[in-house]
Each structure stands twice: as structure tokens, then as C-alpha cells.
Design an enzyme around this catalytic site. Structure first.
Site, PDB file in Angstrom:
ATOM      1  N   LYS A 120       0.848  -1.205   0.000  1.00 16.33           N
ATOM      2  CA  LYS A 120       0.000   0.000   0.000  1.00 16.33           C
ATOM      3  C   LYS A 120       0.880   1.250   0.000  1.00 16.33           C
ATOM      4  CE  LYS A 120      -0.632  -0.416   5.029  1.00 16.33           C
ATOM      5  NZ  LYS A 120      -1.468   0.058   6.112  1.00 16.33           N
ATOM      6  N   ARG A 178      -9.393  -0.174  15.527  1.00 17.20           N
ATOM      7  CA  ARG A 178      -9.445   0.532  14.248  1.00 17.20           C
ATOM      8  C   ARG A 178     -10.618  -0.010  13.435  1.00 17.20           C
ATOM      9  NH1 ARG A 178      -3.837   1.073  10.841  1.00 17.20           N
ATOM     10  NH2 ARG A 178      -4.240  -1.121  10.411  1.00 17.20           N
ATOM     11  N   HIS A 211      -5.020  -7.362  13.552  1.00 14.68           N
ATOM     12  CA  HIS A 211      -3.791  -6.560  13.447  1.00 14.68           C
ATOM     13  C   HIS A 211      -3.316  -6.185  14.842  1.00 14.68           C
ATOM     14  CE1 HIS A 211      -0.848  -4.181  11.366  1.00 14.68           C
ATOM     15  NE2 HIS A 211      -1.281  -3.031  11.827  1.00 14.68           N
ATOM     16  N   ARG A 240       1.653 -10.754   6.986  1.00 13.67           N
ATOM     17  CA  ARG A 240       1.521  -9.512   6.201  1.00 13.67           C
ATOM     18  C   ARG A 240       2.795  -8.703   6.451  1.00 13.67           C
ATOM     19  NH1 ARG A 240      -3.185  -9.616   9.148  1.00 13.67           N
ATOM     20  NH2 ARG A 240      -2.539  -7.731  10.246  1.00 13.67           N
ATOM     21  N   TYR A 284      14.409  32.064   2.185  1.00 12.23           N
ATOM     22  CA  TYR A 284      13.252  32.814   2.700  1.00 12.23           C
ATOM     23  C   TYR A 284      13.461  33.194   4.158  1.00 12.23           C
ATOM     24  CZ  TYR A 284      10.538  31.501  -1.435  1.00 12.23           C
ATOM     25  OH  TYR A 284      10.077  31.354  -2.719  1.00 12.23           O
ATOM     26  N   CYS A 317      12.972  25.398   0.749  1.00 13.95           N
ATOM     27  CA  CYS A 317      11.954  25.941  -0.158  1.00 13.95           C
ATOM     28  C   CYS A 317      11.138  24.789  -0.742  1.00 13.95           C
ATOM     29  CB  CYS A 317      12.618  26.713  -1.297  1.00 13.95           C
ATOM     30  SG  CYS A 317      13.882  27.870  -0.746  1.00 13.95           S
ATOM     31  N   MET A 318      10.192  25.116  -1.598  1.00 20.48           N
ATOM     32  CA  MET A 318       9.329  24.077  -2.175  1.00 20.48           C
ATOM     33  C   MET A 318      10.138  23.074  -3.003  1.00 20.48           C
ATOM     34  SD  MET A 318       6.038  24.537  -4.671  1.00 20.48           S
ATOM     35  CE  MET A 318       5.143  25.634  -3.588  1.00 20.48           C
ATOM     36  N   ASP A 319      11.095  23.568  -3.776  1.00 19.89           N
ATOM     37  CA  ASP A 319      11.815  22.693  -4.714  1.00 19.89           C
ATOM     38  C   ASP A 319      13.322  22.675  -4.507  1.00 19.89           C
ATOM     39  OD1 ASP A 319       9.242  22.840  -6.231  1.00 19.89           O
ATOM     40  OD2 ASP A 319       9.980  24.881  -6.564  1.00 19.89           O
TER      41      ASP A 319
HETATM   42  N1  PMH Z   1      -1.368  -5.348   8.093  1.00 19.46           N
HETATM   43  C1  PMH Z   1      -2.075  -4.213   8.288  1.00 19.46           C
HETATM   44  C2  PMH Z   1      -3.547  -4.327   8.495  1.00 19.46           C
HETATM   45  C3  PMH Z   1      -1.429  -2.978   8.297  1.00 19.46           C
HETATM   46  O1  PMH Z   1      -2.158  -1.879   8.499  1.00 19.46           O
HETATM   47  C4  PMH Z   1      -0.020  -2.928   8.117  1.00 19.46           C
HETATM   48  C5  PMH Z   1       0.755  -1.649   8.169  1.00 19.46           C
HETATM   49  C6  PMH Z   1       0.676  -4.119   7.916  1.00 19.46           C
HETATM   50  C7  PMH Z   1      -0.026  -5.306   7.921  1.00 19.46           C
HETATM   51  C8  PMH Z   1       2.163  -4.179   7.719  1.00 19.46           C
HETATM   52  O2  PMH Z   1       2.821  -3.796   8.878  1.00 19.46           O
HETATM   53  P1  PMH Z   1       4.411  -3.610   8.912  1.00 19.46           P
HETATM   54  O3  PMH Z   1       4.714  -2.561   7.901  1.00 19.46           O
HETATM   55  O4  PMH Z   1       4.692  -3.149  10.291  1.00 19.46           O
HETATM   56  O5  PMH Z   1       4.993  -4.928   8.564  1.00 19.46           O
HETATM   57  N2  PMH Z   1       0.021  -0.509   8.392  1.00 19.46           N
HETATM   58  C9  PMH Z   1       0.489   0.643   8.904  1.00 19.46           C
HETATM   59  C10 PMH Z   1      -0.350   1.691   9.262  1.00 19.46           C
HETATM   60  O6  PMH Z   1      -1.645   1.647   9.115  1.00 19.46           O
HETATM   61  N3  PMH Z   1       0.350   2.672   9.769  1.00 19.46           N
HETATM   62  O7  PMH Z   1       1.619   2.313   9.779  1.00 19.46           O
HETATM   63  C11 PMH Z   1       1.738   1.066   9.237  1.00 19.46           C
END
Ligand code: PMH
Length: 385
Positions: free
Chosen positions: A42, A139, A169, A222, A268, A314-316
């Protein structure tokens, strides 16, 4: 075409795909062949680039990919990635058919969602879902055995949805104190035991749990932050059972060098003033690239030496103070190695009073990513072309 001919600005991220492969192989060895790996890609693969990371993860043994929402999953599909993709965040019931069509698996956590979504699914569709249990993260998730059983019952009554997985999680797996995770594990195990039928996938472990506790592995992990070569936290960094290699480094070049006289000012607000004759270099990276204004006063590497960022960012662009008249075009490393010197992402995160996850995610899309494999640059991600 050479890598640097695919973008026209001398600021870039290097992503070492061999490091990603190495990190996946390390965790795979640790967890053993019975446990599969879902690569968490993600947020543009934590800033590293969706497609190149996803393909590397899959060719290194990961079987599944995870993203936060449907648009990310659709993007992977559009790029020709066919592997199972699991959406970890919330989705709209109205998008159930779209997800089913693209073989995208969704996270669900309420009976109402199922009842609404099934009306959007056409006969012959099969939407695969993962039941998310909230065992202490607070969550998303199902909290009670009763809710869980209700959802299972409602799904069993439709021909268009099937339960592919159940998961939870952890909130504190990256801390040394294991008691809260123990408690989450117990709650999760008892919820899983309530199902009439155990789904093919049962999962709980993020990187921290995958690397530290065998009892939390279930059928698939995961794997996120440590796939990118970073320890889940400083607290557990010294007790990791595997060697991780960071995949990302960030570089730029000096585009102008000038000699300041005592009293001359920089950027700036004219907040920085030369105290004598000083060499100042201008770098083409700024807060719009994710190198945010709070980085003022931090250091970068030039010729293996640490030199300070002076004046406001700065921005860039931003400016650095140099010990000598380095030539225009000199490479500057903001994250990563130069010779024996290194600026780690953790150090940047500490300076910003945040975590490394946020630092890599914040490197904006306009910074090209150059991908390295077997010591050669093999492709470039430039979202501007
Ligand atoms: N599974 C879920 C549901 C997650 O949200 C995340 C990471 C992972 C697995 C992977 O975790 P890791 O990167 O520690 O291995 N999610 C997030 C989060 O929502 N904010 O920081 C990490």
C-alpha cells in the site's frame, strides 16, 4: 535508454530490488515453507513504487499483495499484476461487484456491509472476503463471537460471497513488552475457533510479529516495513533474527555553488547568515518532494562528509554549507550511504520526531525512482511522463 535520461532533474530515489528480494527470502526462511507471505505494497509500496516492488515480491516468493483501498488494487491490475490482492481498509458495498470482477479480495467487518453488498453482486460473481477482527487495535473489526458468527451465517446464505480469510492486526508487536500482543493473540484465536469452517487464510502478523513470534504466524504473514529493509522499531532492532537490507536511498546533486561573504544571508526569511567566507551549495530538492521544512538544520552527505542544511527549505530547493568549493554536479546523499558514512532513514525520522514509515511514504510522486537489480539500474518510475 540510460536511467537518468528518463527524468530531467538531478534528484532521485534509488530502490535496490535485490534488497527487497533478500529481505523476503530472509523472512521466508525464518517462518518456514508452511507459512505464506503477503507483501504489503500500500501507499506506493511505502514510497518505493507499487509495481516494481509487487513484481519483485512475487518473484521472491510472496503469494499475495496487500493494499489499503480498491483504487490501489485496481492500479496493480491495470499494470498487469494478476496475483491475489487483499484490500486491508474499508470498501464501499457498492464496489463489491467491481472488486469481484477484478478478483480483488476485500476486508469486511459488519453484517450490514454483507447484506448491502450482496445486492450489488450479480449471479455467478464470487467476492472473496477477509473477516477483520478487532482484538485491541480499535481501528476496524468485528469484536464479538456473536457478530462474527452472524456474518458467517449471512455469507453462507449467499452464493456470491465466500470467506477467504480471517485476520487481526497487532497494536504493539514492535515493543519489547509482549503482554498486549499475547492478549490480542488469545482473543483472535478464540474468535477463529468460533467459525464453523476455517477459511483458507488466517493471518495476524505484521513484520514485527513475523520476525519475533512463531505462535502468531498462522497461514500467512503480512510483511511490510521489513520487506523494505527496516526494523519495525528501534526497540526491537537489536534482537531481530535476520539481517535486513534497506532498499531505499535518496540523492540529489549540487546545481550551483557560491561563495558567501560574512553577513550575507540564505533563503526565505533570510534566517541564515554567513559568519565569514562560506561555500554554499544549492540542491534541487525541497518540501514538495517530501524533504519537509523541518529538515532545516539536518545534515546530508557530500563526498562522504556530513554537511548541514542551512536556511529555510523551499518548495523545490534547499541550501547546504560546504567545507570547500565542490563542483556543480557533485552527488549529495540525503538518505543512504556514501563510502563509510551513512544517513539512515531512522535518523531522519528521529530528527522529525516521527517514524521511518512516514519518511519513505512522504517522498512525493514527483521524485523519480530508479530500480537496481544485480548492480545495474533496470528501470525508472517517473510519474510525470
Ligand atoms: N497489516 C495491516 C492491516 C497494516 O495496516 C499494516 C501496516 C501491515 C499489515 C504491515 O505492517 P508492517 O509494515 O509493520 O509490517 N500498516 C500501517 C499503518 O496503518 N500505519 O503504519 C503502518
Amino acid at each position: 535508454m540510460k536511467a537518468n535520461e528518463q527524468f530531467h532533474r538531478d534528484t532521485w530515489v534509488d530502490v535496490n530490488l535485490d534488497a527487497i528480494r533478500h529481505n523476503i527470502q530472509q523472512v521466508s526462511q525464518l517462518i518456514g515453507p508452511e507459512v505464506a507471505v503477503m507483501a504489503v505494497v500500500k501507499a506506493n509500496a511505502y514510497g518505493h513504487g507499487y509495481v516494481q516492488v509487487a513484481n519483485t515480491a512475487l518473484s521472491s516468493g510472496a503469494t499475495h499483495l496487500a493494499v489499503a483501498f480498491i483504487d490501489e488494487a485496481l492500479f496493480l491490475r491495470k499494470q498487469g499484476i494478476l496475483a491475489p490482492v487483499v484490500v486491508l481498509g474499508a470498501s464501499r458495498p457498492a464496489d463489491a461487484e467491481l472488486a469481484a470482477e477484478h478478483n480483488i479480495q476485500l476486508t469486511i467487518y459488519s453484517k450490514e456491509w454483507v447484506l448491502e453488498a450482496k445486492d450489488y453482486l450479480t449471479r455467478g460473481s464470487n467476492l472473496r472476503v477477509h473477516l477483520k477482527c478487532d482484538t485491541g487495535m480499535g481501528r476496524l473489526g468485528i469484536k464479538t463471537a456473536q457478530e462474527l458468527k452472524e456474518i458467517e451465517r449471512v455469507i453462507a446464505g449467499t452464493a456470491v460471497i465466500s470467506i477467504e480469510g480471517i485476520y487481526t492486526h497487532f497494536a504493539t508487536a514492535d515493543e519489547l513488552d509482549k503482554s498486549y500482543t499475547d492478549h490480542q493473540m488469545e482473543t483472535f484465536s478464540s474468535l477463529v475457533a468460533e467459525l464453523n469452517e476455517k477459511p483458507p487464510l488466517v493471518h495476524a502478523s505484521n513484520s514485527a510479529a513475523s520476525l519475533q513470534r512463531k505462535d502468531s504466524l498462522f497461514t500467512i504473514i503480512r510483511f511490510g516495513i521489513s520487506m523494505y529493509g527496516l526494523s519495525p522499531s528501534d526497540e526491537i532492532a537489536h534482537r531481530l533474527p535476520v539481517e535486513l537490507i534497506p532498499a531505499l536511498s535518496l540523492h540529489t546533486t549540487i546545481v550551483q555553488i557560491k561563495k558567501l561573504q560574512r553577513g550575507e544571508k540564505i533563503s526565505y526569511g533570510a534566517t541564515y547568515e554567513a559568519s565569514g567566507e562560506e561555500w554554499i551549495g544549492t540542491l534541487p530538492i525541497g518540501y514538495a518532494d517530501g524533504w519537509i521544512r523541518k529538515m532545516q538544520g539536518f545534515e546530508v552527505l557530500v563526498d562522504g562528509l556530513r554537511v548541514p542544511i542551512v536556511g529555510r527549505i523551499c518548495m523545490d530547493q534547499c541550501m547546504i554549507k560546504l567545507p570547500a568549493a565542490y563542483p556543480q554536479g557533485t552527488k549529495v546523499t540525503l538518505i543512504g550511504r556514501q563510502g563509510d558514512s551513512e544517513i539512515k532513514i531512522d535518523e531522519v525520522a528521529a530528527y522529525l520526531d516521527t517514524i521511518h514509515y512516514e519518511v519513505t511514504c512522504a517522498i512525493s510522486a514527483r521524485v523519480p525512482r530508479v530500480y537496481w537489480k544485480d548492480g545495474r539500474s533496470i528501470s525508472v518510475l517517473n510519474t510525470l511522463i
